[in-house]
Design a protein around this motif. Sequence first.
Motif, PDB file in Angstrom:
ATOM      1  N   GLU A 435       0.846  -1.186   0.000  1.00  0.00           N
ATOM      2  CA  GLU A 435       0.000   0.000   0.000  1.00  0.00           C
ATOM      3  C   GLU A 435       0.880   1.233   0.000  1.00  0.00           C
ATOM      4  O   GLU A 435       2.041   1.192   0.408  1.00  0.00           O
ATOM      5  N   ILE A 436       0.310   2.344  -0.520  1.00  0.00           N
ATOM      6  CA  ILE A 436       1.053   3.608  -0.551  1.00  0.00           C
ATOM      7  C   ILE A 436       0.210   4.687   0.130  1.00  0.00           C
ATOM      8  O   ILE A 436      -0.996   4.515   0.345  1.00  0.00           O
ATOM      9  N   GLU A 437       0.858   5.773   0.472  1.00  0.00           N
ATOM     10  CA  GLU A 437       0.159   6.930   1.024  1.00  0.00           C
ATOM     11  C   GLU A 437       0.498   8.141   0.178  1.00  0.00           C
ATOM     12  O   GLU A 437       1.670   8.498   0.031  1.00  0.00           O
ATOM     13  N   ARG A 438      -0.522   8.758  -0.409  1.00  0.00           N
ATOM     14  CA  ARG A 438      -0.285   9.996  -1.151  1.00  0.00           C
ATOM     15  C   ARG A 438       0.138  11.096  -0.174  1.00  0.00           C
ATOM     16  O   ARG A 438      -0.296  11.100   0.991  1.00  0.00           O
ATOM     17  N   ILE A 439       0.935  12.028  -0.628  1.00  0.00           N
ATOM     18  CA  ILE A 439       1.298  13.178   0.200  1.00  0.00           C
ATOM     19  C   ILE A 439       0.015  13.960   0.498  1.00  0.00           C
ATOM     20  O   ILE A 439      -0.742  14.293  -0.417  1.00  0.00           O
ATOM     21  N   GLY A 440      -0.224  14.199   1.775  1.00  0.00           N
ATOM     22  CA  GLY A 440      -1.439  14.895   2.168  1.00  0.00           C
ATOM     23  C   GLY A 440      -2.654  13.996   2.290  1.00  0.00           C
ATOM     24  O   GLY A 440      -3.745  14.455   2.615  1.00  0.00           O
ATOM     25  N   GLY A 441      -2.470  12.694   2.048  1.00  0.00           N
ATOM     26  CA  GLY A 441      -3.596  11.757   2.133  1.00  0.00           C
ATOM     27  C   GLY A 441      -3.910  11.380   3.564  1.00  0.00           C
ATOM     28  O   GLY A 441      -3.040  11.446   4.444  1.00  0.00           O
ATOM     29  N   ARG A 442      -5.143  10.941   3.794  1.00  0.00           N
ATOM     30  CA  ARG A 442      -5.573  10.591   5.143  1.00  0.00           C
ATOM     31  C   ARG A 442      -5.586   9.087   5.379  1.00  0.00           C
ATOM     32  O   ARG A 442      -5.692   8.643   6.518  1.00  0.00           O
ATOM     33  N   SER A 443      -5.540   8.304   4.333  1.00  0.00           N
ATOM     34  CA  SER A 443      -5.592   6.844   4.489  1.00  0.00           C
ATOM     35  C   SER A 443      -4.740   6.192   3.408  1.00  0.00           C
ATOM     36  O   SER A 443      -4.578   6.747   2.306  1.00  0.00           O
ATOM     37  N   PRO A 444      -4.201   5.008   3.689  1.00  0.00           N
ATOM     38  CA  PRO A 444      -3.373   4.323   2.691  1.00  0.00           C
ATOM     39  C   PRO A 444      -4.211   3.799   1.528  1.00  0.00           C
ATOM     40  O   PRO A 444      -5.411   3.566   1.658  1.00  0.00           O
ATOM     41  N   VAL A 445      -3.554   3.606   0.399  1.00  0.00           N
ATOM     42  CA  VAL A 445      -4.199   3.106  -0.818  1.00  0.00           C
ATOM     43  C   VAL A 445      -3.574   1.757  -1.163  1.00  0.00           C
ATOM     44  O   VAL A 445      -2.353   1.655  -1.351  1.00  0.00           O
ATOM     45  N   LYS A 446      -4.375   0.707  -1.217  1.00  0.00           N
ATOM     46  CA  LYS A 446      -3.880  -0.624  -1.546  1.00  0.00           C
ATOM     47  C   LYS A 446      -3.481  -0.678  -3.021  1.00  0.00           C
ATOM     48  O   LYS A 446      -4.173  -0.150  -3.893  1.00  0.00           O
ATOM     49  N   ILE A 447      -2.371  -1.320  -3.304  1.00  0.00           N
ATOM     50  CA  ILE A 447      -1.921  -1.469  -4.687  1.00  0.00           C
ATOM     51  C   ILE A 447      -1.500  -2.914  -4.945  1.00  0.00           C
ATOM     52  O   ILE A 447      -1.095  -3.639  -4.032  1.00  0.00           O
ATOM     53  N   ASN A 448      -1.600  -3.316  -6.178  1.00  0.00           N
ATOM     54  CA  ASN A 448      -1.176  -4.645  -6.621  1.00  0.00           C
ATOM     55  C   ASN A 448      -0.196  -4.436  -7.768  1.00  0.00           C
ATOM     56  O   ASN A 448      -0.600  -4.253  -8.915  1.00  0.00           O
ATOM     57  N   VAL A 449       1.079  -4.412  -7.445  1.00  0.00           N
ATOM     58  CA  VAL A 449       2.107  -4.046  -8.413  1.00  0.00           C
ATOM     59  C   VAL A 449       3.260  -5.029  -8.331  1.00  0.00           C
ATOM     60  O   VAL A 449       3.678  -5.414  -7.245  1.00  0.00           O
ATOM     61  N   ARG A 450       3.770  -5.433  -9.491  1.00  0.00           N
ATOM     62  CA  ARG A 450       5.007  -6.212  -9.526  1.00  0.00           C
ATOM     63  C   ARG A 450       6.178  -5.243  -9.704  1.00  0.00           C
ATOM     64  O   ARG A 450       6.113  -4.338 -10.540  1.00  0.00           O
TER      65      ARG A 450
END
Length: 637
Positions: A435-450
Amino acid sequence: MNEKVLIVEDEYIVANDLRLILQKAGYQVCGIAASVPEALDIIAQHHPGLVLLDIYLKGKLTGIDLAQQLREQHIAFVYLSANSNQEVLEAAKATQPYGFLVKPFREKDVLVTLDVARYRHEHSLESTLHRETRLQEALSRMMAEESGYEEKLLKMAMALQSHVPFDYLAAGPLGFLRIGFDEYQVIGNRELSVISGQREAALETLQAAAPPDHTVAWYNREDFQRLCARHPFRQLLARTFGLESHLVMPLLLANGEVTAFSFYSRRPDAYQAAHQALLGRLQPLLQAAVAPAVKQSTGPAVLPGVPANENFTGIIGSSHRLLHVLDHVAQVAPFDTSVLILGESGTGKEKIAQSIHRLSPRSHKPLVKVNCAALPSNLIESELFGYEKGAFTGAADKRIGKFEQAHEGTIFLDEIGEMPLELQVKLLRVLQEKEIERIGGRSPVKINVRIIAATNRHLEKEVAEGRFRLDLYYRLNVFPVLLPPLRERPEDIRPLALSFAEQCCSRVKKRFPGISAQMMSELEAWHWPGNIRELENVIEQSVILNNGVSPLELKRPLGNGLFAPPQPAPLEQAPVKTFTDVKKLLQDTERAYILSVLKKTNGRIRGESGAAQLLNLNPTTLESRIARLGIRKEEIK
């Protein structure tokens, strides 16, 4: 968690500290051993899934001796050591550990390293099992096909290539010479006679004199040379095709006849115990495949090679070093394993990343490329992870970062060795948490990346000098792919030069008049410090200066001396030290480090700002080390 861990450490205080850290985190410590025999007894009784392993132990055997046995039993292990010196890392690398803990270590270091080790072990083992299952299924399908035995053997040889690499394979009476990624020439006595310059009758005499093989064996380097000295036919094969290692799998047929699958490679260290074990599991399929060939063969047929794989578009060459890389690419591409592409500048790392993506199940999703060296350090985070509207001055709109753009696809992090340390920490979190967190974001974002990463830096040296995180290195280095420099694949210079010249002539709308013999000779003699990129630039300059009528020529020396004598390889790896050398190096480095801290504290060990506190060690542990290393009071003054 309930993961069984064995601690192999002869300093009780260190071992006990580790036990407390692991138990607190939910691991099950199944024992503490101070020597290799003790460790083997505990392993036989409790079957741990992971071993923390000091390099130097009580008794004659070292942790490296034990590591070799752990590897054979598919048990993950992490080394414990007093420093992360580059030479120590090189020596440890030879046993393929799953991590490296540097003493003194913090609780967080221990837990992160174990997490990385478990991740690497699970993915490595899972990948191996998947690949072997797929291979067995593929071989079984080939056996069931309605086709001639020569064609079946050729297909089986191609399927085996990425599991047991070879440049020449003798399967019963047939031989297969690899001439491209998926191209093979079938070699019988007639073809071998032409290539070697020996008469067919002489070849038959040499073959008849060769004793049958009755045991599985592999021969690398000097062992192969000694084998060839005893067996003239093998010596002929080695001399004819430039072979340097050999693996043989004898097959006993139903009629009592003995034949074999004999693998040969141009690499001097191609074979190991894992290849032998795999062939042992495949033995029934190989026997069934070769039996008809022994029974029915009336002479070898020359079968057409399979066309080059379109997934390797833009990758030109057929040298055995390049083909070995492409085999690794074909192996790892179907899985989500992280890949680290290593090699000098200009060797084609981006082309390899593109091929891995094209061959993967993610090929219909995006391949997002990021050049870590081209981005200013203050912009890398926003480029990779994105930002929310209003996150900082100038953020007028929300921006989606590269990781989110690559969701369900692949992200290629080129020049990963240039990434600042503070960003390495955040990248490690992405790999661990997915998961990543955008700058200024309030919650993490799940990602599926190789993730595919690449660098021309020597990352082990970067780790040793504190510029690259050890835990990130091991997380990325699950499946390393090392690209050879162009000077190590000179046979590929001609096809590369011709291809670049044709492409460039097409771009500038000139007729391609060919390359003069003189220019080609000079190209093949040059050592190419800039690798393929330099060659492409040289060809482009020659095309631009050419009149479109006469063959291409080198109008003037390029790069301040195209015709200078070859220079040493810029990325030559340091020779691996012997275990005795490394032991002395470890002791000398640890002694010098502890002595320097003692001098800073004027010899004071205990209390606030004492040496023990600075070294993050228990005072009694430090005192025992001072005694073991022979540090005298007069040296501290």
